[in-house]
Design a protein around this motif. Structure first.
Motif, short mmCIF file in Angstrom:
data_model
loop_
_atom_site.label_atom_id
_atom_site.label_comp_id
_atom_site.label_asym_id
_atom_site.label_seq_id
_atom_site.Cartn_x
_atom_site.Cartn_y
_atom_site.Cartn_z
N SER A 178 15.96 36.87 34.52
CA SER A 178 16.77 37.52 33.48
C SER A 178 15.82 38.24 32.54
CB SER A 178 17.59 36.48 32.72
OG SER A 178 18.49 35.82 33.59
N GLU A 179 15.91 39.58 32.51
CA GLU A 179 14.98 40.42 31.76
C GLU A 179 15.75 41.41 30.89
OE1 GLU A 179 11.12 40.72 34.66
OE2 GLU A 179 12.69 42.21 34.95
N PRO A 180 15.05 42.11 29.98
CA PRO A 180 15.71 43.16 29.20
C PRO A 180 16.18 44.28 30.12
CG PRO A 180 13.55 42.62 28.29
CD PRO A 180 13.63 41.96 29.63
N PRO A 181 17.12 45.10 29.66
CA PRO A 181 17.53 46.26 30.46
C PRO A 181 16.38 47.25 30.61
CG PRO A 181 19.11 45.81 28.69
CD PRO A 181 17.90 44.97 28.43
N LEU A 182 16.52 48.18 31.52
CA LEU A 182 15.51 49.22 31.70
C LEU A 182 15.24 49.95 30.39
CD1 LEU A 182 16.45 50.84 35.14
CD2 LEU A 182 14.31 49.68 34.58
N GLY A 183 13.98 50.18 30.08
CA GLY A 183 13.61 50.91 28.88
C GLY A 183 13.53 50.08 27.63
N VAL A 184 13.79 48.78 27.74
CA VAL A 184 13.76 47.89 26.58
C VAL A 184 12.67 46.85 26.78
CG1 VAL A 184 15.08 46.25 25.17
CG2 VAL A 184 16.23 48.23 26.19
N THR A 185 11.90 46.58 25.74
CA THR A 185 10.84 45.58 25.81
C THR A 185 11.30 44.27 25.19
OG1 THR A 185 9.88 46.33 23.72
CG2 THR A 185 9.05 47.35 25.75
N SER A 186 10.50 43.24 25.39
CA SER A 186 10.81 41.93 24.85
C SER A 186 9.53 41.25 24.41
CB SER A 186 11.52 41.08 25.91
OG SER A 186 11.64 39.73 25.49
N ASP A 187 9.66 40.33 23.45
CA ASP A 187 8.49 39.58 23.01
C ASP A 187 8.25 38.35 23.87
OD1 ASP A 187 10.61 38.05 22.24
OD2 ASP A 187 10.17 38.08 20.08
N LEU A 188 9.08 38.15 24.91
CA LEU A 188 8.88 37.01 25.80
C LEU A 188 7.72 37.27 26.76
CD1 LEU A 188 12.57 36.14 26.82
CD2 LEU A 188 11.13 34.93 25.20
N THR A 189 6.95 36.25 27.03
CA THR A 189 5.86 36.36 28.00
C THR A 189 6.30 35.85 29.38
OG1 THR A 189 5.01 34.20 27.32
CG2 THR A 189 4.08 36.16 26.25
N GLU A 190 7.32 35.03 29.41
CA GLU A 190 7.88 34.53 30.68
C GLU A 190 9.39 34.54 30.58
OE1 GLU A 190 7.73 30.57 33.58
OE2 GLU A 190 6.22 30.85 32.02
N PHE A 191 10.02 35.15 31.56
CA PHE A 191 11.47 35.32 31.49
C PHE A 191 12.19 34.18 32.22
CE2 PHE A 191 9.79 39.67 31.12
CZ PHE A 191 10.38 40.02 29.91
N PRO A 192 13.38 33.84 31.75
CA PRO A 192 14.16 32.79 32.43
C PRO A 192 14.43 33.18 33.88
CG PRO A 192 15.17 33.40 30.32
CD PRO A 192 14.11 34.41 30.60
N HIS A 193 14.38 32.21 34.78
CA HIS A 193 14.63 32.53 36.18
C HIS A 193 15.33 31.36 36.86
CE1 HIS A 193 10.84 30.28 36.41
NE2 HIS A 193 11.22 29.95 37.64
N THR A 194 16.02 31.68 37.93
CA THR A 194 16.70 30.68 38.75
C THR A 194 16.26 30.86 40.19
OG1 THR A 194 18.64 30.78 37.30
CG2 THR A 194 18.93 29.73 39.45
#
Length: 252
Positions: free
Chosen positions: A94-110
């Motif tokens: 689960s990541e930000p949409p295209l063109g958007v950044t995030s301050d997360l270094t590791e994204f939630p995943h399943t």
């Protein structure tokens, strides 16, 4: 000078997000004849997207280029799982949409369950034709091996090309308008049915059978029912209850 600086800061904040994103749920494999999709729920909102990564067990993960920051809930991995004998896992991030950044270094995943194409893909229903021998003592079934999503040297492979002598066909048959069933297994795609009552109509179903697999994956999808003709039905004009009736020549 203060107004442009403030506007610039506001613009930056609209292109970045903070905090976490919802994890994908119900991540599963759906595969038939080696056409393989990874599916999940729910469809992401406008605030986030999903990216699919996969790997052979023990190897480095790779991203699927057409499933990076997508708003879809499925990803086609058919051509990526090229080693049919290997086993794979996949992650839906689960990541930000295209063109958007995030301050997360590791994204939630399943993570998905393990998937081994050779052992786990479902086998679709075969097509077949009926033929009566000239002496009318045998009914011959001509099975067309289902095609797969696998190509080699520009040629689309069938399940026979992949499973070779491990592939068999299970034939289930009965007298027309009877509920009593019998079955047999054949190692070939041309199946001679002997010992049938001459002059009677029989109905047939066929499905792929791979005995080397686990029990729940040995049998493929069952075919459409087809029925042979009978002398009785031709002479008396009776209608078969089979979904696909093969009629004989009616002499007037």
């Amino acid at each position: 000078m203060k107004l442009p600086v403030c506007l610039f800061i506001v613009f930056l904040c609209t292109r970045c997000v903070s905090g976490s994103f919802p994890k994908a749920e119900n991540v599963t494999w759906k595969s038939i004849n080696f056409k393989t999709f990874l599916t999940w729920q729910p469809k992401p909102s406008a605030d986030y997207s999903h990216t699919v990564e996969y790997s052979v067990l023990g190897a480095n993960r790779q991203r699927i280029y057409h499933c990076i920051r997508t708003d879809s809930t499925q990803c086609d991995l058919s051509t990526s799982l090229s080693d049919l004998q290997a086993c794979y896992t996949a992650d839906v991030l689960s990541e930000p949409p295209l063109g958007v950044t995030s301050d997360l270094t590791e994204f939630p995943h399943t993570r998905s369950p393990q998937f081994c194409p050779y052992k786990d893909t479902d086998i679709g229903k075969p097509e077949f034709k009926l033929e009566m021998s000239e002496d009318k003592t045998k009914t011959i079934l001509h099975v067309t091996d289902p095609l797969t999503a696998v190509f080699k040297d520009g040629r689309q492979l069938s399940i026979r090309d992949i499973f070779s002598d491990q592939l068999q066909y299970k034939v289930t048959y009965r007298k027309n308008q009877s509920s009593g069933k019998k079955s047999l297994n054949s190692k070939t795609s041309v199946i001679e049915m002997t010992g049938l009552d001459q002059g009677e109509s029989y109905c047939f179903n066929i499905q792929a059978y791979i005995p080397s697999r686990s029990i729940d994956k040995q049998l493929g999808e069952i075919s459409t029912t087809k029925c042979s003709d009978s002398d009785k039905s031709i002479l008396q004009g009776e209608i078969s209850d089979c979904p696909s009736y093969i009629t004989g020549t009616l002499l007037v």
